[in-house]
Write an enzyme that holds these catalytic residues in place. Structure first.
Site, short mmCIF file in Angstrom:
data_model
loop_
_atom_site.label_atom_id
_atom_site.label_comp_id
_atom_site.label_asym_id
_atom_site.label_seq_id
_atom_site.Cartn_x
_atom_site.Cartn_y
_atom_site.Cartn_z
N ASP A 241 -4.29 -8.11 14.54
CA ASP A 241 -5.49 -7.60 13.87
C ASP A 241 -5.87 -8.48 12.67
O ASP A 241 -6.95 -8.32 12.09
CB ASP A 241 -5.29 -6.14 13.42
CG ASP A 241 -4.05 -5.94 12.57
OD1 ASP A 241 -3.24 -6.90 12.43
OD2 ASP A 241 -3.86 -4.83 12.05
N THR B 210 0.81 -1.23 0.00
CA THR B 210 0.00 0.00 0.00
C THR B 210 0.84 1.27 0.00
O THR B 210 0.32 2.37 -0.10
CB THR B 210 -0.93 0.02 1.23
OG1 THR B 210 -0.15 -0.26 2.39
CG2 THR B 210 -2.03 -1.03 1.11
N HIS C 143 5.67 -3.15 10.05
CA HIS C 143 6.18 -4.27 9.26
C HIS C 143 7.48 -4.81 9.88
O HIS C 143 7.77 -6.00 9.79
CB HIS C 143 6.52 -3.83 7.83
CG HIS C 143 5.35 -3.37 7.03
ND1 HIS C 143 5.30 -2.14 6.41
CD2 HIS C 143 4.18 -3.99 6.73
CE1 HIS C 143 4.16 -2.02 5.75
NE2 HIS C 143 3.46 -3.12 5.94
N ARG D 276 -10.01 1.95 1.69
CA ARG D 276 -8.67 2.39 1.31
C ARG D 276 -8.69 2.99 -0.09
O ARG D 276 -9.50 2.61 -0.92
CB ARG D 276 -7.70 1.20 1.30
CG ARG D 276 -7.36 0.67 2.68
CD ARG D 276 -6.50 -0.57 2.57
NE ARG D 276 -6.32 -1.18 3.88
CZ ARG D 276 -5.29 -0.93 4.69
NH1 ARG D 276 -4.38 -0.07 4.33
NH2 ARG D 276 -5.18 -1.55 5.86
N LYS E 290 -9.74 -0.17 9.39
CA LYS E 290 -9.97 1.06 8.63
C LYS E 290 -11.42 1.50 8.79
O LYS E 290 -12.33 0.68 8.68
CB LYS E 290 -9.69 0.84 7.13
CG LYS E 290 -8.23 0.58 6.84
CD LYS E 290 -7.42 1.86 6.95
CE LYS E 290 -5.95 1.59 6.98
NZ LYS E 290 -5.16 2.74 7.36
N HIS F 124 7.13 0.14 7.01
CA HIS F 124 7.19 1.00 8.19
C HIS F 124 7.48 0.15 9.42
O HIS F 124 7.71 -1.06 9.33
CB HIS F 124 5.91 1.83 8.34
CG HIS F 124 4.65 1.02 8.35
ND1 HIS F 124 4.36 0.09 9.34
CD2 HIS F 124 3.59 0.98 7.49
CE1 HIS F 124 3.19 -0.48 9.10
NE2 HIS F 124 2.70 0.03 7.98
N LYS G 170 4.04 6.09 14.85
CA LYS G 170 3.48 7.29 14.22
C LYS G 170 4.08 8.52 14.89
O LYS G 170 4.27 8.55 16.09
CB LYS G 170 1.96 7.33 14.42
CG LYS G 170 1.19 6.39 13.51
CD LYS G 170 0.68 7.13 12.28
CE LYS G 170 -0.31 6.29 11.49
NZ LYS G 170 0.30 5.26 10.68
N THR G 171 4.37 9.55 14.08
CA THR G 171 4.81 10.83 14.63
C THR G 171 3.85 11.89 14.10
O THR G 171 2.97 11.59 13.28
CB THR G 171 6.23 11.20 14.17
OG1 THR G 171 6.20 11.40 12.76
CG2 THR G 171 7.23 10.11 14.50
N LYS H 194 -1.19 2.73 19.27
CA LYS H 194 -0.30 2.17 18.25
C LYS H 194 0.99 2.98 18.15
O LYS H 194 0.96 4.20 18.08
CB LYS H 194 -1.02 2.20 16.90
CG LYS H 194 -0.82 0.94 16.11
CD LYS H 194 -1.72 0.93 14.89
CE LYS H 194 -1.54 -0.39 14.13
NZ LYS H 194 -2.37 -0.44 12.96
N GLN I 51 -7.43 -13.57 0.75
CA GLN I 51 -6.33 -13.87 1.65
C GLN I 51 -6.38 -15.34 2.10
O GLN I 51 -5.35 -15.99 2.23
CB GLN I 51 -6.33 -12.96 2.88
CG GLN I 51 -5.08 -13.16 3.73
CD GLN I 51 -4.95 -12.20 4.88
OE1 GLN I 51 -5.33 -11.05 4.79
NE2 GLN I 51 -4.41 -12.67 6.00
#
Length: 410
Positions: free
Chosen positions: A193, A41, A49, A87, A83, A46, A231-232, A228, A172
């Site tokens: 998740d 995606t 992962h 997406r 989500k 990140h 993230k910044t 989570k 999947q």
């Protein structure tokens, strides 16, 4: 000697398993092929992962064979899990470009030589499927009633779930069946998740082949409060040095909360678990040492020893003598960015990515969180002029630990 299963357990990496005893037996007594899926995606992996790659690494070191499955087919649909809205749909070209970026990054962490690991793309089989055949071979095994109880769909039903996304779980699940039939893959791993998707894949494989396969999820990377990580204010913490510089990456880990540092060391590094458990009694300034070890270890894994050494040096220089360094994150301004030779501090915060919006910049100043060249900014209307850039740059500090160099190009 500690088995790999005990190691994963002791580090707190395992969240849920379909058959705990059988999975332990497989990992301890056989050479198992397992897979983890990565939907393409974005054009970089990140921090979320990264946790999955660390788990892969633990298992590969113990002699098991990982399959890194790149979702060139599933990304065409998009996973609705977690989500609130659908997406953004990506083109096949974007998806394939992203998958190529993932492939390059993954090979830093996993050994793909001599068949020790495989990298596959699910588009190679999913995109060839005829829809009617797919419904008859795969769809026939799924109960809509049961699917609607899955956590990943429940959260979306109120807002609206597209029929396209509803097919994601089937695709999947088919991946697991395909990998079992063609590569002898017995276990699917993923973040917690992904539990609904994983158990449905195991169920489909059992229904079609009559053979038992297994699923295991690992802990999501969250703070003690359940928020989570990764993230910044300026977005995700990426593994690509062009998107998150090695210094910013180092600083992210150097600044984790006291309560989270030991957990991060267990989940994200290969430091011996006994060594990390010995740090559990640390407090006060010792925890700062633990954060430095965490930041250094992860930066070394992602960006190499040289970049980790440079980031550590820069951090020590900044927090020690307040010196400036070339490795600090920086932003270049052109003369045109200054209106009548001036720029407001708020505009500067937004341009440098220190604040995501002017409103947030205003709040930071009002809370006393911003300094320019070590002078606290007290007025939200404050402006900087050419005189402030006499030496060619200014250093903005947010809070105690975030430094940013803003250069004015002549």
């Amino acid at each position: 000697m500690m088995t790999v299963f005990e190691e994963l357990t002791r580090r707190g990496l395992i969240a849920q398993m379909t058959h705990p005893e059988k999975i332990e037996e497989l990992f301890n007594n056989e050479k198992v092929t397992f897979y983890i899926g990565f939907d393409a995606t974005a054009d970089s992996l990140h921090v979320g992962h990264f946790l999955q790659l660390v788990v892969m690494g633990h298992l590969q070191r113990a002699g098991h064979r990982p399959i890194a499955l790149l979702g060139t087919g599933t990304t065409m649909i998009g996973d609705p899990t977690g989500k609130s809205d659908m997406r953004k749909m990506l083109t096949p070209e974007q998806i394939n470009y992203n998958a190529e970026c993932f492939m390059r990054q993954m090979s830093h962490f996993i050994d793909f030589s001599d068949g020790k690991a495989l990298m596959l793309k699910n588009g190679d089989w999913l995109l060839k499927f005829n829809y009617i055949d797919f419904l008859r071979e795969v769809g026939v095994h799924f109960s809509v009633n049961r699917m609607l109880t899955a956590e990943c769909f429940k959260t979306r039903l109120e807002r609206g779930l597209s029929f396209m996304e509803f097919n994601y779980m089937l695709m999947q699940s088919y991946d697991f069946l395909y990998l079992y039939q063609n590569y002898g893959c017995k276990i699917e791993l993923g973040g917690d998740d992904q539990w609904s998707n994983i158990i449905n894949g195991a169920d489909l494989t059992r229904r079609v082949t009559g053979q038992e396969v297994y699923g295991m999820t690992f802990t999501l990377l969250t703070t003690k409060e359940g928020k989570k990580m990764g993230k910044t204010e300026s977005g995700a913490v990426w593994l690509d040095p062009e998107k998150t510089s090695p210094y910013e990456f180092f600083q992210y880990w150097r600044n984790v909360a006291d309560d989270d540092v030991i957990n991060c060391l267990k989940l994200l590094t290969y430091l011996p678990i006994e060594e990390i458990e010995g740090m559990e009694k640390w407090e006060g300034s010792q925890l700062n040492k633990a954060k430095e070890i965490l930041a250094y270890e992860i930066t070394k894994m992602v960006h190499g020893k040289e970049n980790a050494d440079k980031a550590l040096e820069t951090a020590k220089a900044l927090f020690g003598a307040g010196a400036q360094s070339d490795d600090m994150p920086s932003t270049h301004l052109a003369g045109g960015d200054l209106a009548d030779g001036e720029i407001s501090v708020i505009d500067l915060l937004v341009k440098a990515g220190i604040a995501p919006s002017k409103g947030e910049g205003r709040r930071l100043i009002q809370q006393g969180g911003i300094s320019v060249d070590d002078v606290k900014v007290l007025d939200i209307t404050e402006k900087l002029s050419l005189n402030n850039f006499e030496k060619g740059y200014v250093i903005i500090r947010k809070g105690k630990k975030v430094y940013h160099k803003v250069l004015l190009d002549k």
